[in-house]
Write a protein that holds these residues in place. Structure first.
Motif, PDB file in Angstrom:
ATOM      1  N   SER A   1       0.810  -1.223   0.000  1.00 63.02           N
ATOM      2  CA  SER A   1       0.000   0.000   0.000  1.00 63.02           C
ATOM      3  C   SER A   1       0.843   1.273   0.000  1.00 63.02           C
ATOM      4  O   SER A   1       0.310   2.372   0.065  1.00 63.02           O
ATOM      5  CB  SER A   1      -0.937   0.004   1.211  1.00 63.02           C
ATOM      6  OG  SER A   1      -0.193  -0.129   2.406  1.00 63.02           O
ATOM      7  N   SER A   2       2.161   1.114  -0.083  1.00 65.07           N
ATOM      8  CA  SER A   2       3.110   2.240  -0.072  1.00 65.07           C
ATOM      9  C   SER A   2       2.972   3.086   1.191  1.00 65.07           C
ATOM     10  O   SER A   2       3.030   4.314   1.147  1.00 65.07           O
ATOM     11  CB  SER A   2       2.975   3.097  -1.332  1.00 65.07           C
ATOM     12  OG  SER A   2       3.497   2.394  -2.443  1.00 65.07           O
TER      13      SER A   2
ATOM     14  N   GLY B   1       7.747   0.874   0.762  1.00 63.33           N
ATOM     15  CA  GLY B   1       7.924   1.732  -0.417  1.00 63.33           C
ATOM     16  C   GLY B   1       8.483   3.100  -0.060  1.00 63.33           C
ATOM     17  O   GLY B   1       9.521   3.516  -0.588  1.00 63.33           O
ATOM     18  N   PRO B   2       7.825   3.827   0.867  1.00 64.28           N
ATOM     19  CA  PRO B   2       8.355   5.140   1.242  1.00 64.28           C
ATOM     20  C   PRO B   2       9.732   5.074   1.905  1.00 64.28           C
ATOM     21  O   PRO B   2      10.559   5.960   1.710  1.00 64.28           O
ATOM     22  CB  PRO B   2       7.310   5.675   2.224  1.00 64.28           C
ATOM     23  CG  PRO B   2       6.058   4.954   1.884  1.00 64.28           C
ATOM     24  CD  PRO B   2       6.490   3.583   1.420  1.00 64.28           C
ATOM     25  N   ARG B   3       9.998   4.025   2.673  1.00 60.54           N
ATOM     26  CA  ARG B   3      11.309   3.894   3.311  1.00 60.54           C
ATOM     27  C   ARG B   3      12.396   3.744   2.241  1.00 60.54           C
ATOM     28  O   ARG B   3      13.427   4.419   2.274  1.00 60.54           O
ATOM     29  CB  ARG B   3      11.324   2.699   4.266  1.00 60.54           C
ATOM     30  CG  ARG B   3      12.597   2.593   5.077  1.00 60.54           C
ATOM     31  CD  ARG B   3      12.496   1.494   6.124  1.00 60.54           C
ATOM     32  NE  ARG B   3      11.397   1.703   7.051  1.00 60.54           N
ATOM     33  CZ  ARG B   3      11.431   2.481   8.120  1.00 60.54           C
ATOM     34  NH1 ARG B   3      12.536   3.123   8.419  1.00 60.54           N
ATOM     35  NH2 ARG B   3      10.379   2.615   8.899  1.00 60.54           N
TER      36      ARG B   3
ATOM     37  N   LEU C   1       5.031   5.278  -5.370  1.00 58.89           N
ATOM     38  CA  LEU C   1       3.746   5.084  -6.051  1.00 58.89           C
ATOM     39  C   LEU C   1       2.624   5.201  -5.032  1.00 58.89           C
ATOM     40  O   LEU C   1       2.526   4.388  -4.104  1.00 58.89           O
ATOM     41  CB  LEU C   1       3.692   3.721  -6.748  1.00 58.89           C
ATOM     42  CG  LEU C   1       2.353   3.343  -7.378  1.00 58.89           C
ATOM     43  CD1 LEU C   1       1.942   4.342  -8.456  1.00 58.89           C
ATOM     44  CD2 LEU C   1       2.412   1.927  -7.937  1.00 58.89           C
ATOM     45  N   ALA C   2       1.790   6.209  -5.187  1.00 64.31           N
ATOM     46  CA  ALA C   2       0.664   6.424  -4.277  1.00 64.31           C
ATOM     47  C   ALA C   2      -0.251   5.200  -4.268  1.00 64.31           C
ATOM     48  O   ALA C   2      -0.639   4.715  -5.325  1.00 64.31           O
ATOM     49  CB  ALA C   2      -0.115   7.677  -4.695  1.00 64.31           C
ATOM     50  N   GLY C   3      -0.548   4.688  -3.089  1.00 62.34           N
ATOM     51  CA  GLY C   3      -1.465   3.559  -2.951  1.00 62.34           C
ATOM     52  C   GLY C   3      -0.842   2.200  -3.160  1.00 62.34           C
ATOM     53  O   GLY C   3      -1.497   1.180  -2.945  1.00 62.34           O
TER      54      GLY C   3
END
Length: 148
Positions: free
Chosen positions: A89-90, A94-96, A118-120
């Motif tokens: 779900s980012s 993903g954000p890390r 990537l959002a979502g």
């Protein structure tokens, strides 16, 4: 298990990212799937669980920190301008990873490569409907029913 013997989070051995990457929408990614200047990186550990966005590179978040330098070097040589990371779900991996990649871009003083999230994540991608799921390699529709 006592408090002192509990396993920690997978990210505990690594420094926290110093940068936060911008988001990229699924709509923009869809429109750029054939764009060689955009690299998608799926950082889920279980390779292709339920499928992966067409053309994505799978690099597990648990090993990404050690590979961020070589990935940066490969992107520079290949002319990649944007690297978009995603997980389920980012919201975590993903954000890390995009933050760690943004850190190395900043360390190099590079203004030509951008790190994105990537959002979502892939869950948001799949929720976009058939236009998106037809661009998921090894798509397993039954896998995604658990997230409805």
């Amino acid at each position: 298990m006592t408090e002192s013997t509990k396993p920690g989070n997978w990210w505990d051995p690594f420094p926290a990212p110093r940068h936060t990457a911008d988001l990229i929408s699924r709509e923009e990614v869809l429109s750029r799937l054939s764009d060689p200047t955009l690299l998608l990186v799926d950082v889920r550990r279980t390779d292709f669980e339920g499928g992966t966005i067409r053309g994505s590179l799978n690099l597990a978040a648990q090993s990404f920190y050690y590979n961020r330098g070589p990935v940066y070097d490969l992107c520079k040589r290949a002319g990649v301008k944007q690297v978009a990371f995603y997980c389920g779900s980012s919201n975590g991996r993903g954000p890390r990873c995009s933050g760690w990649f943004a850190d190395i871009i900043a360390e190099k003083g590079d203004t030509e490569i951008q790190s994105l999230t990537l959002a979502g994540g892939i869950k948001g991608w799949v929720k976009g409907g058939e236009e998106y799921t037809k661009n998921v390699e090894m798509f397993e529709p039954e896998y995604w029913t658990q997230f409805n």
